[in-house]
Design a protein around this motif. Structure first.
Motif, PDB file in Angstrom:
ATOM      1  N   GLU A 112       0.829  -1.197   0.000  1.00 33.55           N
ATOM      2  CA  GLU A 112       0.000   0.000   0.000  1.00 33.55           C
ATOM      3  C   GLU A 112       0.869   1.254   0.000  1.00 33.55           C
ATOM      4  OE1 GLU A 112      -4.008   0.862   2.419  1.00 33.55           O
ATOM      5  OE2 GLU A 112      -2.219   0.853   3.670  1.00 33.55           O
ATOM      6  N   GLN A 116       0.652   1.614   8.893  1.00 37.66           N
ATOM      7  CA  GLN A 116      -0.672   2.091   8.480  1.00 37.66           C
ATOM      8  C   GLN A 116      -0.828   3.578   8.768  1.00 37.66           C
ATOM      9  OE1 GLN A 116      -2.916   0.397   6.710  1.00 37.66           O
ATOM     10  NE2 GLN A 116      -4.172   2.226   6.636  1.00 37.66           N
ATOM     11  N   ASN A 117      -0.334   4.025   9.916  1.00 35.64           N
ATOM     12  CA  ASN A 117      -0.402   5.451  10.244  1.00 35.64           C
ATOM     13  C   ASN A 117       0.400   6.288   9.250  1.00 35.64           C
ATOM     14  OD1 ASN A 117      -2.106   5.071  12.432  1.00 35.64           O
ATOM     15  ND2 ASN A 117      -0.436   4.922  13.900  1.00 35.64           N
ATOM     16  N   ASN A 154       0.979   5.431   6.140  1.00 37.00           N
ATOM     17  CA  ASN A 154       0.209   5.403   4.891  1.00 37.00           C
ATOM     18  C   ASN A 154      -0.932   6.412   4.920  1.00 37.00           C
ATOM     19  OD1 ASN A 154       1.850   3.412   3.887  1.00 37.00           O
ATOM     20  ND2 ASN A 154       0.392   1.759   4.171  1.00 37.00           N
ATOM     21  N   MET A 155      -1.608   6.489   6.043  1.00 39.56           N
ATOM     22  CA  MET A 155      -2.715   7.439   6.155  1.00 39.56           C
ATOM     23  C   MET A 155      -2.211   8.875   6.047  1.00 39.56           C
ATOM     24  SD  MET A 155      -5.354   5.598   6.216  1.00 39.56           S
ATOM     25  CE  MET A 155      -6.575   6.834   6.573  1.00 39.56           C
ATOM     26  N   LEU A 206      -1.366   9.507   2.420  1.00 39.61           N
ATOM     27  CA  LEU A 206      -2.597   9.708   1.644  1.00 39.61           C
ATOM     28  C   LEU A 206      -3.173  11.101   1.878  1.00 39.61           C
ATOM     29  CD1 LEU A 206      -4.680   6.402   1.724  1.00 39.61           C
ATOM     30  CD2 LEU A 206      -3.870   7.639  -0.269  1.00 39.61           C
ATOM     31  N   GLU A 207      -3.126  11.544   3.108  1.00 39.69           N
ATOM     32  CA  GLU A 207      -3.626  12.884   3.428  1.00 39.69           C
ATOM     33  C   GLU A 207      -2.793  13.941   2.708  1.00 39.69           C
ATOM     34  OE1 GLU A 207      -6.439  15.310   4.805  1.00 39.69           O
ATOM     35  OE2 GLU A 207      -6.453  13.154   5.165  1.00 39.69           O
ATOM     36  N   LYS A 219      -3.732  13.964  -0.882  1.00 44.08           N
ATOM     37  CA  LYS A 219      -5.037  14.618  -1.025  1.00 44.08           C
ATOM     38  C   LYS A 219      -4.859  16.133  -1.072  1.00 44.08           C
ATOM     39  CE  LYS A 219      -9.164  15.313   1.742  1.00 44.08           C
ATOM     40  NZ  LYS A 219      -9.832  14.953   2.980  1.00 44.08           N
TER      41      LYS A 219
END
Length: 130
Positions: A18, A84-85, A87-88, A91-92, A95
């Motif tokens: 991811e 995961q954090n 990745n988030m 992604l932010e 964005k």
């Protein structure tokens, strides 16, 4: 016993993939990886941890080995959570980058529309502002 560890290892691989897909802006493949992650998470959720650790206690030879397995599992879950954090957060950031690009395009679109209407002299104003 191994099944839970395998599921978490597979989940970690998905989270790592991811991260690569986010870096490459490959959102189509990212959707597939997220779907795979959700399937793995559902499988993990179906495993009763008390039963798992009870079975694990009978499979290992000592209390120390049992504690090592618990620690290994905790470390794996912590690593997945950390990835995961990240990745988030990535992604932010992506964005926000896309948002800025869209705003810039919208401003350019306003100035182009101004030139298409010869009766209005607002195009120069929009050009200078964007």
């Amino acid at each position: 016993m191994i099944e839970l560890f395998d599921l978490y290892q597979d989940l970690k691989l998905c989270v790592e993939k991811e991260a690569d897909l986010i870096a490459e802006d490959n959102y189509e493949d990212l959707a597939e990886i997220i779907e795979q992650k959700n399937i793995l998470i559902n499988k993990i959720d179906q495993i009763e941890l008390k039963d798992f650790f009870r079975r694990l206690a009978f499979e290992v030879s000592s209390q120390t080995e049992l504690q090592d397995k618990k620690t290994e599992l905790q470390n794996l879950v912590s690593k997945i959570n950390e990835l995961q954090n990240k990745n988030m957060a990535n992604l932010e950031n992506k964005k926000e980058e896309q948002k800025e690009i869209l705003i810039a395009l919208y401003n350019r679109e306003k100035s182009i529309k101004g030139y298409l209407n010869p009766e209005k002299y607002e195009a120069k104003f929009f050009d200078e502002k964007s």
